[in-house]
Design an enzyme around this catalytic site. Structure first.
Site, PDB file in Angstrom:
ATOM      1  N   SER A   1       0.833  -1.202   0.000  1.00 46.78           N
ATOM      2  CA  SER A   1       0.000   0.000   0.000  1.00 46.78           C
ATOM      3  C   SER A   1       0.866   1.249   0.000  1.00 46.78           C
ATOM      4  O   SER A   1       1.760   1.396   0.830  1.00 46.78           O
ATOM      5  CB  SER A   1      -0.905   0.007   1.233  1.00 46.78           C
ATOM      6  OG  SER A   1      -1.741  -1.132   1.242  1.00 46.78           O
TER       7      SER A   1
ATOM      8  N   GLU B   1      -1.310  -1.196  -4.228  1.00 46.57           N
ATOM      9  CA  GLU B   1      -2.552  -0.578  -3.768  1.00 46.57           C
ATOM     10  C   GLU B   1      -2.279   0.889  -3.463  1.00 46.57           C
ATOM     11  O   GLU B   1      -1.378   1.213  -2.684  1.00 46.57           O
ATOM     12  CB  GLU B   1      -3.075  -1.264  -2.503  1.00 46.57           C
ATOM     13  CG  GLU B   1      -4.347  -0.585  -1.976  1.00 46.57           C
ATOM     14  CD  GLU B   1      -4.813  -1.120  -0.631  1.00 46.57           C
ATOM     15  OE1 GLU B   1      -5.996  -1.477  -0.517  1.00 46.57           O
ATOM     16  OE2 GLU B   1      -3.981  -1.168   0.310  1.00 46.57           O
ATOM     17  N   TRP B   2      -3.077   1.762  -4.070  1.00 40.74           N
ATOM     18  CA  TRP B   2      -2.975   3.178  -3.725  1.00 40.74           C
ATOM     19  C   TRP B   2      -4.087   3.521  -2.752  1.00 40.74           C
ATOM     20  O   TRP B   2      -5.267   3.447  -3.096  1.00 40.74           O
ATOM     21  CB  TRP B   2      -3.071   4.055  -4.974  1.00 40.74           C
ATOM     22  CG  TRP B   2      -2.946   5.519  -4.645  1.00 40.74           C
ATOM     23  CD1 TRP B   2      -2.256   6.063  -3.603  1.00 40.74           C
ATOM     24  CD2 TRP B   2      -3.531   6.611  -5.359  1.00 40.74           C
ATOM     25  NE1 TRP B   2      -2.376   7.436  -3.618  1.00 40.74           N
ATOM     26  CE2 TRP B   2      -3.148   7.800  -4.681  1.00 40.74           C
ATOM     27  CE3 TRP B   2      -4.320   6.702  -6.498  1.00 40.74           C
ATOM     28  CZ2 TRP B   2      -3.557   9.064  -5.107  1.00 40.74           C
ATOM     29  CZ3 TRP B   2      -4.718   7.960  -6.926  1.00 40.74           C
ATOM     30  CH2 TRP B   2      -4.339   9.124  -6.241  1.00 40.74           C
ATOM     31  N   ARG B   3      -3.713   3.876  -1.530  1.00 36.95           N
ATOM     32  CA  ARG B   3      -4.669   4.238  -0.486  1.00 36.95           C
ATOM     33  C   ARG B   3      -5.023   5.721  -0.623  1.00 36.95           C
ATOM     34  O   ARG B   3      -4.373   6.591  -0.055  1.00 36.95           O
ATOM     35  CB  ARG B   3      -4.091   3.907   0.884  1.00 36.95           C
ATOM     36  CG  ARG B   3      -4.158   2.421   1.244  1.00 36.95           C
ATOM     37  CD  ARG B   3      -5.579   1.983   1.605  1.00 36.95           C
ATOM     38  NE  ARG B   3      -6.064   2.763   2.736  1.00 36.95           N
ATOM     39  CZ  ARG B   3      -5.825   2.461   4.023  1.00 36.95           C
ATOM     40  NH1 ARG B   3      -5.135   1.376   4.333  1.00 36.95           N
ATOM     41  NH2 ARG B   3      -6.291   3.229   4.992  1.00 36.95           N
TER      42      ARG B   3
ATOM     43  N   ARG C   1     -10.221   3.799   1.606  1.00 36.95           N
ATOM     44  CA  ARG C   1     -10.708   3.108   2.794  1.00 36.95           C
ATOM     45  C   ARG C   1     -11.463   4.109   3.668  1.00 36.95           C
ATOM     46  O   ARG C   1     -10.897   5.104   4.101  1.00 36.95           O
ATOM     47  CB  ARG C   1      -9.521   2.501   3.567  1.00 36.95           C
ATOM     48  CG  ARG C   1      -9.904   1.757   4.846  1.00 36.95           C
ATOM     49  CD  ARG C   1     -10.673   0.485   4.571  1.00 36.95           C
ATOM     50  NE  ARG C   1      -9.926  -0.429   3.708  1.00 36.95           N
ATOM     51  CZ  ARG C   1     -10.367  -0.817   2.514  1.00 36.95           C
ATOM     52  NH1 ARG C   1     -11.535  -0.395   2.036  1.00 36.95           N
ATOM     53  NH2 ARG C   1      -9.664  -1.655   1.783  1.00 36.95           N
TER      54      ARG C   1
ATOM     55  N   HIS D   1     -13.736  -4.787   6.793  1.00 41.59           N
ATOM     56  CA  HIS D   1     -12.694  -4.690   7.816  1.00 41.59           C
ATOM     57  C   HIS D   1     -13.322  -4.435   9.171  1.00 41.59           C
ATOM     58  O   HIS D   1     -14.244  -3.633   9.290  1.00 41.59           O
ATOM     59  CB  HIS D   1     -11.725  -3.543   7.503  1.00 41.59           C
ATOM     60  CG  HIS D   1     -11.190  -3.583   6.112  1.00 41.59           C
ATOM     61  ND1 HIS D   1     -11.948  -3.199   5.018  1.00 41.59           N
ATOM     62  CD2 HIS D   1      -9.988  -3.985   5.629  1.00 41.59           C
ATOM     63  CE1 HIS D   1     -11.223  -3.362   3.921  1.00 41.59           C
ATOM     64  NE2 HIS D   1     -10.045  -3.837   4.266  1.00 41.59           N
TER      65      HIS D   1
ATOM     66  N   LYS E   1     -12.698 -10.000   0.089  1.00 42.73           N
ATOM     67  CA  LYS E   1     -11.604  -9.785   1.046  1.00 42.73           C
ATOM     68  C   LYS E   1     -12.174  -9.425   2.415  1.00 42.73           C
ATOM     69  O   LYS E   1     -13.078  -8.595   2.512  1.00 42.73           O
ATOM     70  CB  LYS E   1     -10.694  -8.649   0.562  1.00 42.73           C
ATOM     71  CG  LYS E   1      -9.608  -8.258   1.570  1.00 42.73           C
ATOM     72  CD  LYS E   1      -9.068  -6.852   1.294  1.00 42.73           C
ATOM     73  CE  LYS E   1      -8.215  -6.385   2.481  1.00 42.73           C
ATOM     74  NZ  LYS E   1      -7.871  -4.949   2.387  1.00 42.73           N
TER      75      LYS E   1
ATOM     76  N   ARG F   1      -1.195 -14.081   7.703  1.00 41.36           N
ATOM     77  CA  ARG F   1      -0.637 -13.376   6.551  1.00 41.36           C
ATOM     78  C   ARG F   1       0.389 -14.230   5.807  1.00 41.36           C
ATOM     79  O   ARG F   1       0.742 -13.938   4.669  1.00 41.36           O
ATOM     80  CB  ARG F   1       0.031 -12.069   7.003  1.00 41.36           C
ATOM     81  CG  ARG F   1      -0.937 -11.076   7.632  1.00 41.36           C
ATOM     82  CD  ARG F   1      -0.196  -9.814   8.075  1.00 41.36           C
ATOM     83  NE  ARG F   1      -1.094  -8.832   8.668  1.00 41.36           N
ATOM     84  CZ  ARG F   1      -1.836  -7.954   7.993  1.00 41.36           C
ATOM     85  NH1 ARG F   1      -1.790  -7.958   6.665  1.00 41.36           N
ATOM     86  NH2 ARG F   1      -2.611  -7.090   8.613  1.00 41.36           N
TER      87      ARG F   1
ATOM     88  N   GLN G   1       1.490  -6.126   9.563  1.00 42.06           N
ATOM     89  CA  GLN G   1       2.177  -6.332   8.288  1.00 42.06           C
ATOM     90  C   GLN G   1       3.680  -6.462   8.507  1.00 42.06           C
ATOM     91  O   GLN G   1       4.254  -5.785   9.347  1.00 42.06           O
ATOM     92  CB  GLN G   1       1.905  -5.166   7.336  1.00 42.06           C
ATOM     93  CG  GLN G   1       0.521  -5.191   6.732  1.00 42.06           C
ATOM     94  CD  GLN G   1       0.298  -4.029   5.789  1.00 42.06           C
ATOM     95  OE1 GLN G   1       1.226  -3.317   5.442  1.00 42.06           O
ATOM     96  NE2 GLN G   1      -0.946  -3.836   5.386  1.00 42.06           N
TER      97      GLN G   1
END
EC number: 4.2.1.10
Length: 252
Positions: free
Chosen positions: A21, A46-48, A82, A143, A170, A213, A236
């Protein structure tokens, strides 16, 4: 089970794919971080967009997307805003959220969008159809940064995403105990073995959930998130360490 192909990347077979991200606040940082990320070992960018200060200016957002596309033309680009209610940086109205995702789809710059399941059933279905009409894949997401529901509820949410024609369902959940991690893994395995006809992504967050993960290939999660610089969610680990472990498990 069918796979999902984005550019030259086949999701849903082999080792889990690594998503990273990028969370830059402005165009200058988008450019500098994109150049830094280009050297990292990952599969999907992924571009947040919720971290992007000027996210309400569609022209500015698309200018940044163009920089990402040009800097890493070979990487699948996942466009994600998000929402605050699901752990993101910014609150946004449903109308603005849908409009921003539609603008991303229209731009031709993104390969995938992240669409939150609980945006509203009609809006979700319409946006999925719109994305698919423009050859954009949909990661449908949910989430919970506070708890892990029962396995039956996890499976129900993933199945609902599948029924809404998400390309990749997801779910990311916060464990309160190690048994919560087992609940997530059990639900993932049951979904993968009994209901899924496409790739799914699941994870249990924080340090407690790190095993989820890493063990996606064992339990049925097709991708995982790693950190190049700052982690976008608790738990992460760095992309280099992640690739090493995923490769070991894949070759075992």
């Amino acid at each position: 089970m069918k796979t999902v192909t984005v550019k030259d990347l086949v999701i849903g077979t082999g080792a889990p794919k690594i998503i990273v991200s990028l969370m830059a606040k402005d165009i200058a940082r988008v450019k500098s971080e994109a150049l830094a990320y280009r050297e990292a070992d990952f599969d999907i960018l992924e571009w947040r967009v919720d971290h992007f200060a000027d996210h309400s200016n569609v022209e500015s957002v698309m200018a940044a997307a163009k920089i990402l596309r040009e800097t890493m033309p070979e990487k699948p680009l996942l466009f994600t805003f998000r929402s605050a209610k699901e752990g993101g940086e910014q609150a946004i109205s449903t109308e603005a959220y849908i409009a921003l995702n539609r603008a991303a789809i229209d731009s031709g710059l993104v390969d995938m969008i992240d669409l939150e399941l609980f945006t509203g059933d009609d809006q979700v279905k319409e946006t999925v159809a719109y994305a698919h009409a423009h050859d954009v894949k949909v990661v449908m997401s949910n989430h919970d940064f506070h708890k892990t529901p029962e396995a039956e509820e996890i499976i129900a949410r993933l199945r609902k995403m599948q029924s809404f024609d998400a390309d990749i369902p997801k779910i990311a959940l916060m464990p309160q105990s190690t048994s919560d991690v087992l609940t997530l893994l059990t639900a993932t395995l049951e979904m993968q073995e009994q209901y899924a006809d496409r790739p799914i992504i699941t994870m249990s967050m924080a340090k407690t959930g790190v095993i989820s993960r890493l063990a996606g290939e064992v339990f049925g999660s097709a991708a995982t998130f790693g950190a190049v610089k700052k982690a976008s969610a608790p738990g992460q680990i760095s992309v280099n360490d992640l690739r090493t472990v995923l490769t070991i498990l894949h070759q075992a």
